[in-house]
Design a protein around this motif. Structure first.
Motif, mmCIF file in Angstrom:
data_model
loop_
_atom_site.group_PDB
_atom_site.id
_atom_site.type_symbol
_atom_site.label_atom_id
_atom_site.label_comp_id
_atom_site.label_asym_id
_atom_site.label_seq_id
_atom_site.Cartn_x
_atom_site.Cartn_y
_atom_site.Cartn_z
ATOM 1 N N TRP A 148 0.860 -1.050 -0.135
ATOM 2 C CA TRP A 148 -0.022 -0.031 0.034
ATOM 3 C C TRP A 148 0.848 1.370 0.079
ATOM 4 N N GLU A 188 -8.442 -7.845 4.450
ATOM 5 C CA GLU A 188 -7.678 -7.464 5.611
ATOM 6 C C GLU A 188 -6.700 -6.191 5.732
ATOM 7 N N MET A 189 -5.894 -6.003 4.529
ATOM 8 C CA MET A 189 -5.278 -4.699 4.555
ATOM 9 C C MET A 189 -6.197 -3.400 4.493
ATOM 10 N N ARG A 190 -7.212 -3.619 3.608
ATOM 11 C CA ARG A 190 -8.040 -2.366 3.563
ATOM 12 C C ARG A 190 -8.504 -2.035 5.066
ATOM 13 N N SER A 191 -8.969 -2.950 5.947
ATOM 14 C CA SER A 191 -9.532 -2.874 7.498
ATOM 15 C C SER A 191 -8.404 -2.245 8.187
ATOM 16 N N VAL A 192 -7.031 -2.842 8.125
ATOM 17 C CA VAL A 192 -6.038 -2.539 8.983
ATOM 18 C C VAL A 192 -5.748 -0.967 8.603
ATOM 19 N N LEU A 193 -5.749 -0.664 7.349
ATOM 20 C CA LEU A 193 -5.402 0.677 6.807
ATOM 21 C C LEU A 193 -6.369 1.767 7.404
ATOM 22 N N GLN A 210 -8.102 1.483 10.154
ATOM 23 C CA GLN A 210 -8.169 1.732 11.531
ATOM 24 C C GLN A 210 -6.670 2.683 11.821
ATOM 25 N N GLY A 211 -5.630 2.348 11.126
ATOM 26 C CA GLY A 211 -4.472 3.103 11.213
ATOM 27 C C GLY A 211 -4.279 4.438 10.640
#
Length: 68
Positions: free
Chosen positions: A4, A52-57, A59-60
């Protein structure tokens, strides 16, 4: 593997997008919308990993992940 980045230029993305898609990967924006070579955000990887990556991004990065 996934990748990303924010604030890339079209010339930074063009060849990489071809390589990822030809290898069977997916390329989207942070919010899951279709990839736009002129948008400032990109996330790549397998279709399963992108979720999963979009979910973490989201949040962060907060608003940056949602608004591009």
């Amino acid at each position: 593997d996934g990748f990303w980045e924010l604030k890339l230029h079209p010339w930074d993305l063009a060849a990489g997008v071809i390589l990822v898609t030809e290898a069977g990967g997916a390329v989207t924006r942070f919010d899951g919308s279709a990839f736009d070579i002129f948008a400032p955000d990109v996330v790549t990887g397998s279709a399963e990993l992108l979720v999963e990556m979009r979910s973490v991004l989201a949040q962060g990065l907060g608003p940056a992940a949602r608004d591009g």
